[in-house]
Motif scaffolding. Structure first.
Motif, PDB file in Angstrom:
ATOM      1  N   ASP A  86       0.812  -1.221   0.000  1.00 59.46           N
ATOM      2  CA  ASP A  86       0.000   0.000   0.000  1.00 59.46           C
ATOM      3  C   ASP A  86       0.844   1.270   0.000  1.00 59.46           C
ATOM      4  O   ASP A  86       0.325   2.371   0.137  1.00 59.46           O
ATOM      5  CB  ASP A  86      -0.956   0.000   1.195  1.00 59.46           C
ATOM      6  N   GLY A  87       2.169   1.127  -0.125  1.00 58.25           N
ATOM      7  CA  GLY A  87       3.052   2.278  -0.177  1.00 58.25           C
ATOM      8  C   GLY A  87       3.692   2.643   1.143  1.00 58.25           C
ATOM      9  O   GLY A  87       4.599   3.473   1.183  1.00 58.25           O
ATOM     10  N   SER A  88       3.239   2.041   2.237  1.00 58.54           N
ATOM     11  CA  SER A  88       3.842   2.315   3.542  1.00 58.54           C
ATOM     12  C   SER A  88       5.119   1.500   3.712  1.00 58.54           C
ATOM     13  O   SER A  88       5.422   0.608   2.904  1.00 58.54           O
ATOM     14  CB  SER A  88       2.854   1.988   4.668  1.00 58.54           C
ATOM     15  N   VAL A  89       5.868   1.801   4.764  1.00 58.71           N
ATOM     16  CA  VAL A  89       7.132   1.108   5.027  1.00 58.71           C
ATOM     17  C   VAL A  89       7.198   0.757   6.508  1.00 58.71           C
ATOM     18  O   VAL A  89       6.981   1.620   7.369  1.00 58.71           O
ATOM     19  CB  VAL A  89       8.350   1.983   4.645  1.00 58.71           C
ATOM     20  N   GLY A  90       7.512  -0.497   6.823  1.00 62.72           N
ATOM     21  CA  GLY A  90       7.640  -0.927   8.207  1.00 62.72           C
ATOM     22  C   GLY A  90       9.086  -1.121   8.605  1.00 62.72           C
ATOM     23  O   GLY A  90       9.969  -1.276   7.746  1.00 62.72           O
ATOM     24  N   ILE A  91       9.327  -1.108   9.908  1.00 65.71           N
ATOM     25  CA  ILE A  91      10.674  -1.408  10.398  1.00 65.71           C
ATOM     26  C   ILE A  91      10.692  -2.739  11.138  1.00 65.71           C
ATOM     27  O   ILE A  91      11.729  -3.165  11.639  1.00 65.71           O
ATOM     28  CB  ILE A  91      11.198  -0.285  11.316  1.00 65.71           C
ATOM     29  N   ARG A 220       9.491   8.485   3.943  1.00 60.37           N
ATOM     30  CA  ARG A 220       8.414   7.492   3.986  1.00 60.37           C
ATOM     31  C   ARG A 220       8.186   6.955   5.394  1.00 60.37           C
ATOM     32  O   ARG A 220       7.380   6.043   5.592  1.00 60.37           O
ATOM     33  CB  ARG A 220       8.720   6.353   3.016  1.00 60.37           C
ATOM     34  N   LEU A 221       8.875   7.543   6.379  1.00 58.77           N
ATOM     35  CA  LEU A 221       8.714   7.105   7.761  1.00 58.77           C
ATOM     36  C   LEU A 221       7.587   7.886   8.439  1.00 58.77           C
ATOM     37  O   LEU A 221       7.476   9.097   8.287  1.00 58.77           O
ATOM     38  CB  LEU A 221      10.021   7.316   8.531  1.00 58.77           C
ATOM     39  N   THR A 222       6.755   7.176   9.188  1.00 61.04           N
ATOM     40  CA  THR A 222       5.697   7.786   9.990  1.00 61.04           C
ATOM     41  C   THR A 222       5.915   7.414  11.451  1.00 61.04           C
ATOM     42  O   THR A 222       6.120   6.243  11.767  1.00 61.04           O
ATOM     43  CB  THR A 222       4.307   7.314   9.543  1.00 61.04           C
TER      44      THR A 222
END
Length: 385
Positions: A86-91, A220-222
């Motif tokens: 969906d375009g998000s990025v996880g760590i 792209r970090l939230t």
């Protein structure tokens, strides 16, 4: 008036000598005081006039050199993350075992304990939701399952609940999330459900085993910001330090979300002065005013909840003082959007989310999501509910 952070934070309730300790014994707050609005009939007109006058107290001074946006370059251009569909990025890359209803929570926990490398979330919901509450609950549940730190989901349903696995699975599919579905009633009970769940969870683990973190642009970090156990130093040391981090991330094109609207009461003028446009400014006042009206309607003294007993023991005196310290964790950047509870922001930068101060509920809304128009059509509440 008693002034801190260059702003009125309360009213002296008695004479205060120079050098005297200023705290709850000689200062009372102005905002959220339902007990003052609901004074005895013989005193009501005088008390209401006094509260109205005090509520119109405006900041003495807001602008200070330390509150200016940093505009500094970030210390790094990239971070290691897992890009999502969906375009998000996880760590992180968790496999989540998620019950769609409280009745399946224990089975979900049993499955997760039996499969190392998975995590489980429990909640007391999934049935009896109507109208806006239905959408509210579904946004929050989808937020857990499509959070960028989740690489795959096992949905565990009972089989007769209102928020069915099909409803939630439709939103996961639209987000491109990996998932498996299991119903306890189809498996003959707890033992069979745990056995089947273990197989499905292990399959998800094998699927994500090859995932690798890659360098991703820091824009792209939230990051969601949350206070905890505030005392008199929180707004002077810890929260401003967190605010510096927020400003650095926003300057790099990233997103920071702050919530806890009860801890914005008395500081709404500060946030509104930083609104990116008039619509955002009005929304800040709207969500804070709505929260304060709900407190006033109860006719109780907000103290004991905001600030809490622990807050006051730590040195905080009024709700306004706590709020002015609390918002500093969001830094000093312009506010770009005000979202509903658990709604994914459309904008980047500093975001205010309409949520409560209760820690568990507040953190939950930071696991944001937002249903697309197609989601709303597919997952509309059944008319028979």
């Amino acid at each position: 008036p008693v002034v801190k952070y260059g702003t009125t934070v309360g009213l002296a309730s008695q004479d205060i000598a120079p050098g005297e300790h200023v705290h709850i014994h000689n200062v009372e707050g102005i905002k959220g005081r339902g007990d003052k609005v609901q004074a005895p009939p013989s005193e009501r007109s005088t008390e209401q006039a006094r509260v109205r006058a005090l509520s119109q107290t405006r900041p003495v001074s807001i602008v200070r050199s330390t509150d200016e946006p940093l505009g500094a370059e970030p210390i790094a251009d990239t971070f290691l993350g897992y890009p999502r569909a969906d375009g998000s990025v996880g760590i992180r890359n968790h496999i989540l075992v998620f019950p769609t209803v409280v009745c399946a929570a224990t089975v979900a926990q049993m499955i997760s304990r039996a499969v190392p490398g998975t995590v489980s979330v429990s909640h007391p919901h999934g049935c009896g939701h109507l109208g806006a509450d239905w959408e509210h609950m579904l946004r929050a549940m989808t937020g857990f399952c499509t959070n960028p730190n989740v690489g795959g989901v096992l949905l565990v349903g009972l089989g007769c609940e209102q928020v069915t696995t099909d409803v939630l699975a439709a939103r996961l599919q639209d987000a491109g999330q990996r998932f498996e579905v299991m119903h306890m009633q189809d498996e003959g009970g707890t033992s069979g459900a745990v056995a089947t769940g273990r197989e499905l969870a292990q399959a998800l683990l094998r699927t994500t085993a090859t995932d690798r973190r890659i360098p991703v642009d820091i824009s792209r970090l939230t990051v969601g910001m949350k206070c905890g156990g505030s005392d008199t130093l929180s707004g002077l040391t810890a929260n401003p330090a967190a605010g510096v981090t927020a400003d650095l991330l926003v300057a790099a094109g990233g997103t920071v979300i702050i919530t806890e609207v009860p801890e914005m009461i008395g500081a709404e003028d500060v946030l509104a002065s930083r609104a990116g446009d008039e619509e955002v400014r009005e929304r800040i006042y709207e969500v804070v005013d709505d929260m304060e009206r709900s407190i006033l309607a109860t006719g109780v003294d907000v103290r004991g909840s905001e600030p809490s007993p622990g807050n006051m023991e730590g040195g905080l005196t009024t709700l306004e003082e706590k709020s002015l310290g609390a918002i500093r964790k969001g830094g000093s950047s312009p506010v770009r959007q005000v979202t509903a509870y658990a709604e994914r922001p459309r904008e980047k930068g500093l975001i205010v989310m309409d949520g409560p101060a209760l820690d568990a509920v507040s953190v939950t809304c930071l696991l944001y999501t937002s249903p697309s128009p197609r989601d709303r059509t597919r997952s509309r509440m059944p008319s028979s509910a």
